[in-house]
Design an enzyme around this catalytic site. Sequence first.
Site, short mmCIF file in Angstrom:
data_model
loop_
_atom_site.label_atom_id
_atom_site.label_comp_id
_atom_site.label_asym_id
_atom_site.label_seq_id
_atom_site.Cartn_x
_atom_site.Cartn_y
_atom_site.Cartn_z
N TYR B 102 6.85 1.75 2.65
CA TYR B 102 6.02 0.57 2.36
C TYR B 102 4.55 0.96 2.49
CZ TYR B 102 3.78 -3.97 2.86
OH TYR B 102 2.96 -5.04 2.69
N GLU B 190 0.22 -4.05 -3.08
CA GLU B 190 1.40 -3.65 -2.30
C GLU B 190 2.37 -2.80 -3.13
OE1 GLU B 190 3.88 -6.45 0.57
OE2 GLU B 190 4.72 -6.53 -1.44
#
Lengths: 288, 381
Positions: B102, B190
């Site tokens: 992530y 993101e």
Amino acid sequence: MSILIDKSTKLIVQGITGRDGGFHTSKMKEYGTNVVGGTSPGKAGEFVDDVPVFNTVRDAVNKTGADTSVIFVPAPFAKDAMMEAADSGIKLIVCITEGVPTLDVVEAHSFIKSKGASLIGPNCPGLMSPGKSLVGIMPSMVFMEGRTGVISRSGTLTYEVVYNLTENGIGQSTAIGVGGDPVVGLYYIELLKMFENDPETDSIVLIGEIGGDAEEQAAEYIKNHITKPVVAFIAGQQAPPGKQMGHAGAIISSGSGTAAEKIAAFEAVGVPVAKEPKEIPQLLLSRK
Amino acid sequence: MKIHEYQAKEMFSTYGIPVEQSIVCRSVEDAVKAYSRIDSQKVIVKAQVHTGGRGKAGGVKLANDEIELRRHAAAILGMDIKGFRVDRILVGQAVNIAKEYYVSYVIDRRSKSAILMLSKEGGMDIEQVAKETPEKIHKFAIDPLVGVPDYLAREAAFKLFDDVNQVRKAAVIIQKLYKLFVETDASLAEINPLVLTQEEEIIAIDAKMTFDDNALFRHPKIAALNEPTEEEKKELFAKSKGFSYVHLGGEIGCMVNGAGLAMATMDIIKLYGGNPANFLDIGGSSSPTKVIEAMKLLLSDKNVRVVLINIFGGITRCDDVAKGLLEAFDQIKSDVPVVIRLTGTNEKEGRALLKDTDLHVAKTMSKATRIAVELAEQHQI
């Protein structure tokens, strides 16, 4: 005493020749604020309500010894105005402008900090020490000199709360609107600390709203560092998640930043939370 | 403002962040054509909607051949995911995932800066990871005047990878993502997940970008990607008139100046037993035209049985609001009762103007709200 501004404050107005800048210059002067100058590039030599206009903040500071600035320039130019003030030696910069891009505030704030200055706002109503000085757009008639400090993320809600205080004979030492954006300058903790250290402040009202976790941090700080009585009010209990409620910073994201969490955080550290602004004076009086 | 995954991936590509080969499609036939152009037998079909949880809703499927592709494309197109109808799918090369990570940049209110967040727990709901195992998330506050220097990108990449070659590749992605974040005035950039493939490539197989509404004025190309929902259209219309509006569904329409006071008004309506129909902040300076527009907006909501106007005059002058209301009622014929509270700048003048009208005038917020709640009860349908 009071915090941040008082009778010795020397103020300049950035964007003084604009509609809002001009209007509020007159209002601040009328209240007794020492407005020593204003800026508007290319308009040096002009006057707005007898206040001299300069091309640059540096000129204004050199000629007048100003230490505080209030900014009324449009959002696309606000970052530059904040940085110009800091670079010219202004120590307290109050940015009223609404709609400033967040990354502009991030950059300006970092620069201001590196110059040893402080920022209030943007997207704020400014601040006021009743009987001494008004920097910003607060309606002076609802305020009264006294010993309660007020810190708020909102404009008109601050007036509403102050109105209720004044109606009940509770005056204010200083009232500050910190601004409704996600990133703004001075916030609860810095201001709570100043009020704690101010011998002429006896109690504090904190007005919060949904979004972020600044109220939770403030509650933690109060528990450990504040001896003066604090009363809180939180707006936005009925706000649906994921929706921005007017202020860019007032948004419940992924279930966090809710009014219920903030109220619980204050109650857990013994800070009573008013159900409506009308209740604040009684809560304050009962805590004294 | 949100954009779709495929749009975010186009931005990633422009900034040199590796993404898998993919093509956006609006029909099953489009998808078949796209399939023939992708250099992979296996493809992923993903719904393009402005909401999370696509996988759980059945909006992400693996297709091993054309028959499966047709079946998945047909099933996903037209699907409803959390109230969003799927009208586009992204057909992309399926990669051989070895590991998932992530990486994101987001604005952090506390440090008043952008922060870089990384985790080895990729592909998961990051908020859940943050809640349950916060130690698995690494955060770096970025100095806006410096950005992300090589050493910082490397330090961050070492949180995810041990192999220095992988660290070098990831560090470049970390720097490019920051450049994209800042140059587009994003509030979120993101990659979840960023994957290490079995072939040792590092690529972004999902992309999410949200942008700062206040900065859209300097990004017309991004602003043009906005696809508001029906509800958001009403909000945008309100914004174009200079106020902010959020629909809530109750029966008491509110018009307030200032966001904080508007929120407090909603709360007090509820406290007194009513239900707010909306949040409506008419903003600082309120010309009569603005009041007229706001009144029209409130009355267009058929659930509204009472209108409550709460004005605390600061910059807003009470007499301006009163004038606006009088004009509004000349133009709009309505039986909906209106309760108004006026305090602050020019309140006496404002109240005097409304004296001989049918409006219910109150001096305090509590009184006005109480009257509004009572009237709403009397006008139950």
